[in-house]
Write a protein that holds these residues in place. Structure first.
Motif, mmCIF file in Angstrom:
data_model
loop_
_atom_site.group_PDB
_atom_site.id
_atom_site.type_symbol
_atom_site.label_atom_id
_atom_site.label_comp_id
_atom_site.label_asym_id
_atom_site.label_seq_id
_atom_site.Cartn_x
_atom_site.Cartn_y
_atom_site.Cartn_z
ATOM 1 N N ILE A 65 0.853 -1.195 0.000
ATOM 2 C CA ILE A 65 0.000 0.000 0.000
ATOM 3 C C ILE A 65 0.887 1.242 0.000
ATOM 4 C CG2 ILE A 65 -0.208 0.066 2.531
ATOM 5 C CD1 ILE A 65 -3.065 1.199 2.094
ATOM 6 N N LEU A 66 0.461 2.245 -0.750
ATOM 7 C CA LEU A 66 1.154 3.525 -0.777
ATOM 8 C C LEU A 66 0.097 4.595 -0.549
ATOM 9 C CD1 LEU A 66 3.800 4.676 -3.351
ATOM 10 C CD2 LEU A 66 1.928 6.186 -2.726
ATOM 11 N N VAL A 67 0.293 5.422 0.467
ATOM 12 C CA VAL A 67 -0.657 6.485 0.772
ATOM 13 C C VAL A 67 0.017 7.824 0.506
ATOM 14 C CG1 VAL A 67 -2.128 7.530 2.533
ATOM 15 C CG2 VAL A 67 -1.697 5.058 2.580
ATOM 16 N N HIS A 80 -1.634 -0.794 -4.385
ATOM 17 C CA HIS A 80 -2.731 0.065 -3.934
ATOM 18 C C HIS A 80 -2.188 1.465 -3.662
ATOM 19 C CE1 HIS A 80 -3.611 -4.033 -2.234
ATOM 20 N NE2 HIS A 80 -4.753 -3.824 -2.848
ATOM 21 N N VAL A 81 -2.868 2.481 -4.172
ATOM 22 C CA VAL A 81 -2.473 3.863 -3.918
ATOM 23 C C VAL A 81 -3.680 4.625 -3.371
ATOM 24 C CG1 VAL A 81 -1.709 6.042 -4.943
ATOM 25 C CG2 VAL A 81 -0.651 3.888 -5.666
ATOM 26 N N GLU A 82 -3.562 5.138 -2.146
ATOM 27 C CA GLU A 82 -4.620 5.986 -1.580
ATOM 28 C C GLU A 82 -4.229 7.448 -1.742
ATOM 29 O OE1 GLU A 82 -6.186 3.091 2.106
ATOM 30 O OE2 GLU A 82 -5.548 5.143 2.514
ATOM 31 N N ALA A 142 -0.219 2.232 -11.062
ATOM 32 C CA ALA A 142 -0.785 1.748 -9.799
ATOM 33 C C ALA A 142 -1.746 0.627 -10.148
ATOM 34 C CB ALA A 142 -1.522 2.871 -9.078
ATOM 35 N N GLY A 143 -1.946 -0.310 -9.228
ATOM 36 C CA GLY A 143 -2.946 -1.349 -9.474
ATOM 37 C C GLY A 143 -4.347 -0.793 -9.297
ATOM 38 N N SER A 171 -7.813 0.429 -11.513
ATOM 39 C CA SER A 171 -9.168 0.636 -11.001
ATOM 40 C C SER A 171 -9.161 1.874 -10.111
ATOM 41 C CB SER A 171 -9.677 -0.594 -10.263
ATOM 42 O OG SER A 171 -9.000 -0.750 -9.050
ATOM 43 N N VAL A 172 -10.293 2.558 -10.100
ATOM 44 C CA VAL A 172 -10.433 3.802 -9.337
ATOM 45 C C VAL A 172 -11.717 3.707 -8.527
ATOM 46 C CG1 VAL A 172 -10.663 6.315 -9.477
ATOM 47 C CG2 VAL A 172 -9.288 5.106 -11.180
#
Lengths: 440, 440
Positions: free
Chosen positions: A239-241, A328-330, A346-347, B392-393
């Motif tokens: 995860i990357l935020v 995952h990118v938030e 990003a996925g 995906s978004v």
């Protein structure tokens, strides 16, 4: 405490490049072991699968049916609590809705030369879904791998999952039945991948194998690739935020830990433009770790692979995020819409403060099978596309043929392929006015 | 003379199943050799690539630039005849037009729960195109692998092609420049695949490697898969023609030979409802072989792997064709439109009597890089999609979050992932009326 980086530091590029190159997956060389298991399964079929299953999973299965009296999917599913069934149903329906929206259209057009061109999408006939045993045996993964295949129109969905000593989770069993798995075999490891690829006993071979697994399963998929299709090779989760001053540090800390708890090789990264937020998240992680049942795993992941990266602005944040190409990118920022177009690799992207990644893991409907280990640079998450393929379609009218023939002939000649040339010229002679013999 | 099959014969199923299972690709076990070359390239970079290039291709290259004074793309391209340049330009523009029509749309929708869902397509940053040397060094393949990458928006297209003793075709060089290759290195084999995947000298690593190659190249691509993306593993070429009484046997014979001439392991198959057409095609093949410069290769392919299959009707023809799942399928029948919906597994379909496969190999514009060896069961030909990926978004509003949270919490609990659960509950507490503490 995670490592920290600051893009303004003179040694940033050196340290960050090294960080990017770090391998997190275990480097076991399992190629030889897997090759032997696959050879045995191809040569001896169900007998070999039964033997390996007895050896590795301590489970007796029939070499013809590949079934065990001790593993009954329907009986297991009946033990699943009603509220959990309802949650699985809820997730199922949302995943089905999302993937239904992905169906691509066939296409056809006729160009100026009189050539009709296009393509048609058709579904695969059969798919094998690998579901891991042990810690990573998740009902959500059953849904994520199976529902898109069903929506795509795959005729035959075969699920395999190891059931060591006959043990299997009721929720996994319920999810399999809810998603409409057509066949189930309580087998796992490289032997299960071999059984799916080559067939074994009454299990007929499938066309493609999807689903995560350990190093043996991943290597087996790699070795059967080409003979059957496979999805991407799954690595440890990430995860990357990206956070600005509007982010809630406690929430971000919880999100970072939600990936760190999967495995010590998981990776959680915070990129922030705000130093106070970065420090607050770091403290909140330490605090939350103390009350987390999975804290030991999560702490190892955070201290070994975690990172907090301080950047000058959100443009720089996007540049760094694209180099990492996380699963995952938030975007925990005030204006996620302004930021989204800057994210190239990003996925999956989660916008705003109320979309924690865990929501997407389970119930938003989008797929949680996503590229890891920087594979988002070149691949997509699982989707309807993985269970469809595109046939190109073309038709030349006699006039269209005549317009294209000269260039095709010239290229066939240049490539020294006279039968290619003849398949053009033999028709040119008929299409032309018989009097001219002109190729144009 | 090819083998014949008749679906009405009592032993048809036995013989046809055996035919389907025959391996045509050479079964060299090159895994160990390739692993050693890749290890060397990863460890020693340009020095290893230069050493292998000297050894295998008798070409001296600089270990830093990976260039040779004896191979100059622009100088080679200048030697390409004007009419051949024009044919390459013609093919280039048609390939560009076809693939431009493949660009998929981003998608976004908001569901009843208040959750915004969708996906965005972005292009890869860098791609390596492998172009074989020797007999299979085709300018058409350069275009087919490069143009879709360019149309997709790939920033950096790197081409590698072995140039044994400095030799390379002017048409290949011209096609590379016409298609807009950004970097070129005269290297080949597993060492070139390693250089593309890991980087070597001044060649920076790429994100995906496409293009056909020999057994060493195919195995090297398999071994680097996961670290970089790859296209499918290419096998020997195939054509399958379905013909009724309206087909011209001489034309069909030419089409069958246009694949047979590629390699002795190529495969040409005729399925026909008309016995006279079948016999006439068989005779026409024998006759045409006598005047074909590539006749020796083609004759070996036809006698070893070729087949004529007599069927009762076109439905049966489609069933058999789908079991074979050939790379190229020609529908040389009176009503190809009526037949097309019955074809489920094929790389490309050619409709009617004036669309010989060779037209598609060169100039219709559709891609000639297609799944072989029954891979059309589970994969598509090369296209724009290979150079794009889908992120995906998702975004939940506070209300959308509240609607989804309970099911996500229940699943996180069932999967024993408490940090996942906390990333939900920590927000639920804030979203709820602070007085109630209700999770719903």
């Amino acid at each position: 405490m995670a490592r920290t980086f600051n893009t303004s530091a003179p040694d940033f590029e050196t340290r960050f490049s090294r960080f990017l190159g770090e391998q997190r997956a275990d480097g076991h060389d399992v190629g030889g072991i897997v090759a032997k298991i696959l050879d045995e399964v191809e040569a001896r079929g169900g007998e070999a699968v039964a033997r390996y299953t007895a050896q590795f999973d301590e489970l007796q299965i029939d070499p013809t049916t590949l079934q065990s009296d001790n593993v009954d999917l329907a009986a297991l599913a009946a033990d699943c609590p009603a509220d959990l069934k309802a949650a699985i149903d809820f997730a199922h329906d949302r995943i089905a809705a999302y993937h239904s929206a992905q169906r691509p259209s066939d296409h056809s057009f006729t160009d100026e030369a009189g050539v009709e061109l296009g393509w048609r999408w058709t579904s695969l006939e059969s798919v094998g879904v690998y579901v891991p045993g042990g810690r990573a045996s998740y009902p959500s993964s059953v849904l994520m791998n199976t529902v898109p295949a069903k929506i795509a129109g795959v005729d035959r969905i075969v699920m395999v999952a190891p059931a060591p000593k006959g043990e299997m989770g009721p929720a996994v069993a319920y999810a399999a039945l809810r998603a409409g798995v057509d066949e189930f075999y309580p087998i796992g490891g490289a032997q299960a991948v071999g059984a799916l690829a080559f067939g074994a006993g009454r299990l007929a071979p499938v066309d493609k194998i999807v689903g995560p697994g350990n190093a043996f399963v991943a290597e087996a998929k790699r070795q059967v690739f080409g003979r059957v299709g496979i999805d991407t090779i799954a690595g440890p989760s990430e995860i990357l935020v990206i956070a600005d001053e509007t982010a809630n540090p406690d929430w971000i800390a919880a999100d970072l830990l939600s990936q760190a708890e999967h495995d010590p090789s998981s990776q959680s990264i915070l990129i922030t433009v705000n130093e106070a937020v970065g420090r607050a998240v770091d403290n909140a992680v330490d605090k939350q770790l103390k009350t987390l049942a999975t804290g030991e795993r999560a702490a190892r992941s955070w201290s070994t692979h975690g990172a907090i990266i301080f950047v000058a602005d959100l443009d720089q944040a996007a540049t760094i995020a694209n180099r990492i190409a996380a699963e995952h990118v938030e975007l925990a920022v005030a204006d996620p819409d302004g930021m989204l177009p800057k994210i190239r690799h990003a996925g999956a992207v989660f916008l705003g403060h109320h979309t924690p990644e865990a929501l997407g893991d389970y119930v938003t409907g989008s797929n949680h099978v996503l590229p890891t280990s920087r594979a988002a640079r070149f691949s997509s998450g699982l989707g309807l596309y993985d269970f469809l393929k595109r046939m190109s379609v073309q038709r030349a009218s006699p006039a269209g043929f005549a317009a294209l023939a000269p260039a095709a002939l010239r290229l066939a000649e240049a490539e020294r392929l006279p039968a290619h040339a003849r398949s053009i010229s033999i028709r040119s002679n008929a299409v032309q006015d018989p009097g001219t013999g002109d190729d144009g």
